[in-house]
Design an enzyme around this catalytic site. Structure first.
Site, mmCIF file in Angstrom:
data_model
loop_
_atom_site.group_PDB
_atom_site.id
_atom_site.type_symbol
_atom_site.label_atom_id
_atom_site.label_comp_id
_atom_site.label_asym_id
_atom_site.label_seq_id
_atom_site.Cartn_x
_atom_site.Cartn_y
_atom_site.Cartn_z
ATOM 1 N N PRO A 10 0.791 -1.231 0.000
ATOM 2 C CA PRO A 10 0.000 0.000 0.000
ATOM 3 C C PRO A 10 0.819 1.276 0.000
ATOM 4 C CG PRO A 10 -0.877 -1.537 1.593
ATOM 5 C CD PRO A 10 0.368 -2.163 1.045
ATOM 6 N N ASN A 11 0.341 2.226 -0.793
ATOM 7 C CA ASN A 11 0.857 3.605 -0.887
ATOM 8 C C ASN A 11 2.191 3.725 -1.609
ATOM 9 O OD1 ASN A 11 -1.311 4.938 0.478
ATOM 10 N ND2 ASN A 11 -0.562 4.010 2.371
ATOM 11 N N ARG A 18 4.939 12.602 -2.926
ATOM 12 C CA ARG A 18 4.797 13.231 -1.611
ATOM 13 C C ARG A 18 5.851 12.680 -0.662
ATOM 14 N NH1 ARG A 18 -1.354 11.984 -1.153
ATOM 15 N NH2 ARG A 18 -1.152 11.657 -3.374
ATOM 16 N N TYR A 23 10.874 9.378 1.720
ATOM 17 C CA TYR A 23 10.950 8.302 0.721
ATOM 18 C C TYR A 23 11.715 8.678 -0.548
ATOM 19 C CZ TYR A 23 7.415 6.254 3.741
ATOM 20 O OH TYR A 23 6.759 5.749 4.819
ATOM 21 N N ASN A 74 8.415 -5.387 -0.414
ATOM 22 C CA ASN A 74 8.224 -4.222 0.440
ATOM 23 C C ASN A 74 6.720 -4.157 0.672
ATOM 24 O OD1 ASN A 74 7.921 -1.825 1.723
ATOM 25 N ND2 ASN A 74 9.116 -0.604 0.271
ATOM 26 N N ALA A 77 3.016 -0.548 4.862
ATOM 27 C CA ALA A 77 2.544 -0.592 6.249
ATOM 28 C C ALA A 77 2.014 -1.979 6.645
ATOM 29 C CB ALA A 77 1.469 0.473 6.461
ATOM 30 N N HIS A 80 3.834 -4.250 9.137
ATOM 31 C CA HIS A 80 3.727 -4.124 10.594
ATOM 32 C C HIS A 80 2.427 -4.706 11.151
ATOM 33 C CE1 HIS A 80 6.947 -1.454 9.525
ATOM 34 N NE2 HIS A 80 6.125 -0.618 8.920
ATOM 35 N N ASP A 87 1.747 -15.534 6.756
ATOM 36 C CA ASP A 87 1.335 -16.928 6.489
ATOM 37 C C ASP A 87 1.480 -17.278 5.009
ATOM 38 O OD1 ASP A 87 0.737 -17.314 9.145
ATOM 39 O OD2 ASP A 87 -1.437 -17.120 8.912
ATOM 40 N N GLU A 98 13.183 -9.050 2.353
ATOM 41 C CA GLU A 98 12.349 -7.901 2.734
ATOM 42 C C GLU A 98 13.121 -6.610 2.464
ATOM 43 O OE1 GLU A 98 11.422 -8.022 6.913
ATOM 44 O OE2 GLU A 98 10.252 -6.161 6.848
ATOM 45 N N HIS A 100 12.866 -2.221 2.645
ATOM 46 C CA HIS A 100 12.203 -0.951 2.978
ATOM 47 C C HIS A 100 13.066 0.195 2.492
ATOM 48 C CE1 HIS A 100 9.156 -2.951 5.256
ATOM 49 N NE2 HIS A 100 10.106 -3.688 5.807
ATOM 50 N N SER A 102 12.935 3.288 3.698
ATOM 51 C CA SER A 102 13.377 4.004 4.894
ATOM 52 C C SER A 102 13.923 3.011 5.917
ATOM 53 C CB SER A 102 12.201 4.783 5.502
ATOM 54 O OG SER A 102 11.178 3.898 5.909
ATOM 55 N N ARG A 107 12.483 5.162 12.898
ATOM 56 C CA ARG A 107 11.195 5.854 12.804
ATOM 57 C C ARG A 107 10.306 5.500 14.007
ATOM 58 N NH1 ARG A 107 8.833 5.306 6.989
ATOM 59 N NH2 ARG A 107 7.619 7.078 7.785
ATOM 60 N N ARG A 111 6.642 1.055 13.687
ATOM 61 C CA ARG A 111 7.274 0.507 12.470
ATOM 62 C C ARG A 111 8.426 -0.445 12.808
ATOM 63 N NH1 ARG A 111 5.060 3.856 8.337
ATOM 64 N NH2 ARG A 111 4.620 5.927 9.170
HETATM 65 O O1 CA2 Z 1 10.233 2.398 4.125
HETATM 66 C C1 CA2 Z 1 9.462 1.680 3.487
HETATM 67 O O2 CA2 Z 1 9.722 1.205 2.401
HETATM 68 C C2 CA2 Z 1 8.053 1.403 4.054
HETATM 69 O O3 CA2 Z 1 7.719 0.051 3.748
HETATM 70 C C3 CA2 Z 1 7.121 2.373 3.351
HETATM 71 C C4 CA2 Z 1 5.696 2.341 3.882
HETATM 72 C C5 CA2 Z 1 5.686 2.472 5.401
HETATM 73 O O4 CA2 Z 1 4.356 2.326 5.883
HETATM 74 C C6 CA2 Z 1 6.584 1.441 6.066
HETATM 75 O O5 CA2 Z 1 6.562 1.617 7.477
HETATM 76 C C7 CA2 Z 1 8.006 1.565 5.565
HETATM 77 C C8 CA2 Z 1 4.889 3.476 3.228
HETATM 78 C C9 CA2 Z 1 4.779 3.370 1.726
HETATM 79 C C10 CA2 Z 1 4.919 4.677 1.018
HETATM 80 O O6 CA2 Z 1 4.030 5.649 1.548
HETATM 81 C C11 CA2 Z 1 4.021 6.907 1.023
HETATM 82 C C12 CA2 Z 1 3.184 7.817 1.647
HETATM 83 C C13 CA2 Z 1 3.115 9.105 1.168
HETATM 84 C C14 CA2 Z 1 3.873 9.486 0.071
HETATM 85 C C15 CA2 Z 1 4.707 8.582 -0.556
HETATM 86 C C16 CA2 Z 1 4.771 7.292 -0.077
#
Ligand code: CA2
Length: 145
Positions: A10-11, A18, A23, A74, A77, A80, A87, A98, A100, A102, A107, A111
């Protein structure tokens, strides 16, 4: 040909649009291009996917058992929170790395726990998109016969 599935949760489709301070400014399409270049160098077939939906990610992990030799993930979220992804990765019976972007340990404390890490051969965090290239290189070595 040895095939590696690179899964993004996700995201991650928002990368580069952003939060560049966390990131970076590279888009997910750019990360895919970097991965394709690295896969070509390593003589790997690359399947690169992203979904915002847990069930879709699980379907792809289940398919990978039949179609891939290893998984780089990756899970965003869901890393976590998702026992279901944990599974599914066990059921796939494939090596998992795995990644990431960041450093999740620098953080927020929520996380710091990963449901993916216990089923991964290794974890790469905090190196930005380069982490994906390193994961592919490590996977190529793991899969060498
Ligand atoms: O650091 C990473 O790769 C994460 O997997 C990225 C996730 C975060 O929830 C993990 O804790 C660490 C978030 C994905 C990207 O989210 C964004 C949010 C806003 C703008 C750009 C990316």
């Amino acid at each position: 040909m040895t095939s590696v599935l690179v899964l993004n949760g996700p995201n991650l489709n928002l990368l580069g649009t952003r939060k560049p301070e966390v990131y970076g400014s590279t888009s997910l399409a750019d990360v895919e291009k970097m991965c394709q270049k690295e896969a070509d160098r390593l003589d790997l077939e690359l399947v690169f996917r992203q979904s915002n939906h847990e069930g879709q990610l699980i379907d792809w992990i289940q398919e990978a058992r039949e179609t891939a030799d290893g998984i780089v993930i990756n899970a965003g979220a869901l890393t976590h929170t998702s026992i279901a992804i944990h599974d599914a990765l066990i059921a796939a019976e494939l090596p998992v790395i795995e990644v990431h972007l960041s450093n999740i340990y620098r953080r927020e404390s929520f996380r710091h726990h990963s449901f993916v890490s216990p089923v991964a051969k290794g974890v790469i965090a905090g190196l930005g998109p380069h982490g994906y290239e390193l994961a592919l290189e490590a996977m190529a070595r793991l899969l060498q016969k």
